[in-house]
Design an enzyme around this catalytic site. Sequence first.
Site, PDB file in Angstrom:
ATOM      1  NE  ARG A  78      13.173  24.939  13.728  1.00 24.19           N
ATOM      2  CZ  ARG A  78      14.010  25.085  13.273  1.00 24.19           C
ATOM      3  NH1 ARG A  78      14.470  24.863  12.273  1.00 24.19           N
ATOM      4  NH2 ARG A  78      15.740  25.718  14.667  1.00 24.19           N
TER       5      ARG A  78
ATOM      6  CG  HIS B  73      16.715  20.287   8.733  1.00 28.52           C
ATOM      7  ND1 HIS B  73      15.516  20.513   9.192  1.00 28.52           N
ATOM      8  CD2 HIS B  73      17.217  21.083   8.380  1.00 28.52           C
ATOM      9  CE1 HIS B  73      15.689  21.613  10.460  1.00 28.52           C
ATOM     10  NE2 HIS B  73      16.784  21.922   9.696  1.00 28.52           N
TER      11      HIS B  73
HETATM   12  P1  NAP Z   1      15.220  36.246  12.938  1.00 31.01           P
HETATM   13  O1  NAP Z   1      16.527  36.815  12.705  1.00 31.01           O
HETATM   14  O2  NAP Z   1      15.018  35.816  14.678  1.00 31.01           O
HETATM   15  O3  NAP Z   1      13.932  36.432  12.013  1.00 31.01           O
HETATM   16  C1  NAP Z   1      12.694  36.515  11.977  1.00 31.01           C
HETATM   17  C2  NAP Z   1      12.034  36.784  11.362  1.00 31.01           C
HETATM   18  O4  NAP Z   1      10.536  36.798  12.013  1.00 31.01           O
HETATM   19  C3  NAP Z   1      11.758  38.439  11.788  1.00 31.01           C
HETATM   20  O5  NAP Z   1      11.683  39.212  10.924  1.00 31.01           O
HETATM   21  C4  NAP Z   1       9.927  38.680  12.656  1.00 31.01           C
HETATM   22  O6  NAP Z   1       9.631  39.986  12.715  1.00 31.01           O
HETATM   23  C5  NAP Z   1       9.105  37.558  11.614  1.00 31.01           C
HETATM   24  N1  NAP Z   1       8.265  37.167  12.918  1.00 31.01           N
HETATM   25  C6  NAP Z   1       8.778  36.058  13.865  1.00 31.01           C
HETATM   26  N2  NAP Z   1       7.465  36.329  14.193  1.00 31.01           N
HETATM   27  C7  NAP Z   1       6.462  36.534  14.159  1.00 31.01           C
HETATM   28  C8  NAP Z   1       5.074  37.203  13.399  1.00 31.01           C
HETATM   29  N3  NAP Z   1       4.541  36.592  15.011  1.00 31.01           N
HETATM   30  N4  NAP Z   1       4.324  38.003  12.784  1.00 31.01           N
HETATM   31  C9  NAP Z   1       5.434  38.086  11.871  1.00 31.01           C
HETATM   32  N5  NAP Z   1       6.353  38.108  11.966  1.00 31.01           N
HETATM   33  C10 NAP Z   1       7.438  37.251  12.905  1.00 31.01           C
HETATM   34  O7  NAP Z   1      15.958  34.557  12.673  1.00 31.01           O
HETATM   35  P2  NAP Z   1      16.140  33.882  11.902  1.00 31.01           P
HETATM   36  O8  NAP Z   1      17.427  34.150  12.403  1.00 31.01           O
HETATM   37  O9  NAP Z   1      15.421  34.774  10.344  1.00 31.01           O
HETATM   38  O10 NAP Z   1      16.067  32.575  11.170  1.00 31.01           O
HETATM   39  C11 NAP Z   1      14.420  31.709  11.191  1.00 31.01           C
HETATM   40  C12 NAP Z   1      13.970  31.270  11.040  1.00 31.01           C
HETATM   41  O11 NAP Z   1      14.493  29.980  10.699  1.00 31.01           O
HETATM   42  C13 NAP Z   1      14.702  29.659  12.766  1.00 31.01           C
HETATM   43  O12 NAP Z   1      13.834  30.629  13.324  1.00 31.01           O
HETATM   44  C14 NAP Z   1      14.734  28.955  12.033  1.00 31.01           C
HETATM   45  O13 NAP Z   1      13.985  28.125  12.643  1.00 31.01           O
HETATM   46  C15 NAP Z   1      14.792  28.939  10.965  1.00 31.01           C
HETATM   47  N6  NAP Z   1      15.688  28.349  10.018  1.00 31.01           N
HETATM   48  C16 NAP Z   1      16.455  26.831   9.483  1.00 31.01           C
HETATM   49  C17 NAP Z   1      17.479  26.148   9.121  1.00 31.01           C
HETATM   50  C18 NAP Z   1      16.608  24.917   7.750  1.00 31.01           C
HETATM   51  O14 NAP Z   1      17.829  24.464   7.537  1.00 31.01           O
HETATM   52  N7  NAP Z   1      16.177  24.881   7.420  1.00 31.01           N
HETATM   53  C19 NAP Z   1      18.555  27.272   9.332  1.00 31.01           C
HETATM   54  C20 NAP Z   1      18.239  28.258   9.921  1.00 31.01           C
HETATM   55  C21 NAP Z   1      17.149  28.828  11.112  1.00 31.01           C
HETATM   56  P3  NAP Z   1      10.274  41.282  13.465  1.00 31.01           P
HETATM   57  O15 NAP Z   1      12.298  41.076  12.544  1.00 31.01           O
HETATM   58  O16 NAP Z   1       9.601  42.047  13.503  1.00 31.01           O
HETATM   59  O17 NAP Z   1      10.727  40.743  14.553  1.00 31.01           O
END
Ligand code: NAP
Length: 315
Positions: free
Chosen positions: A230, A278
Amino acid sequence: MTKAIVPFFHSLSETQAAKWRMALKAAIPEIDICEMHELSMADRAAADVAIVANLDPNDLVGMPNLKWVQSLWAGVERLLAAMPDPSVEIVRLVDPQLAETMAEAVLAWTLYLHRDMPRYAAQQKLGVWEQHDLPTAASRRIGILGLGQLGQSAAKRLVANGFDVRGWSRSAKTLDQVQTYSGAEGMAQLLAEADILIVLLPSTPATRNLLDDTAFEYLPKGARIINFARADIIDQRSLVDRLVSGRINHAVLDVFDQEPLPADDPLWSNPAVTVLPHISAPTNRHTAAALVATNLRRWFADGTMPPAVSRSNGY
Ligand code: NAP
């Protein structure tokens, strides 16, 4: 027997909505997926689950029985803002196919930076034939911020391609062949070791503007950045300053504060920025619809709700 009705609230284009309905209908034909205009007051009052994509908060008015919503997207920051009522749970899309697609994008754009493609593209424009040293993949240190569904999948793909990978998350983790960090000190350490930094964090109150002047100072000189998560995780002014000074060599940006990126935005013409519209990990309607179908079937069979987003963590 009458079919169960599940509302589908969205602000998608007509074409997109029709494609989603078709995919959902094929995946779960025993349920009626109904858009706003097809729902009676009684249908809305009775519904205990809804499917949502780019929800308008007003869509949920008059739904006293609603227990949870199934989002069609992985990111939930907008949904959390649109649904402040904690009695309704939010279930995001957790699709292994999405993680594979993101891992492919991370590998593609990491290779793009690793192999100096922006530099050779600039040279071609000027008709310059000049070869530069190529570090091995094993000596290229990749830092991933976020080791969730997407970050872990990306890390594995990069390790398989011979890169030296480390990752950072909120809670401590152990991953095969990946140096892992957590906490503020862990982040500083990861940044200091990131020749290429990949952002795969959710947008939450704790991560907004996480990459600011202070954080960027830890990066090695000439580091490169990929943001596939993001826009608001990066302080854009701070990034642009460093791109202009050369402190940061190049940024691949797939996400922006305003999308589409306005035509007059200076990022378009910044030679140190690759602008992507995106596209890093588009949702696959068919695998996503199959997952939604599994979740809904369980709910209607025995009331099992899929794991919901943590409102206190914001993801
Ligand atoms: P996820 O499974 O919820 O993983 C989030 C990761 O970030 C986890 O490892 C979490 O730590 C870590 N995290 C969250 N807050 C943190 C903090 N304050 N300090 C350190 N680490 C932190 O999410 P995901 O499915 O991997 O997706 C990640 C993001 O990618 C989504 O939220 C979305 O915004 C983005 N996304 C983008 C696209 C695109 O096309 N550009 C597509 C899909 C998703 P823990 O493991 O300890 O919980």
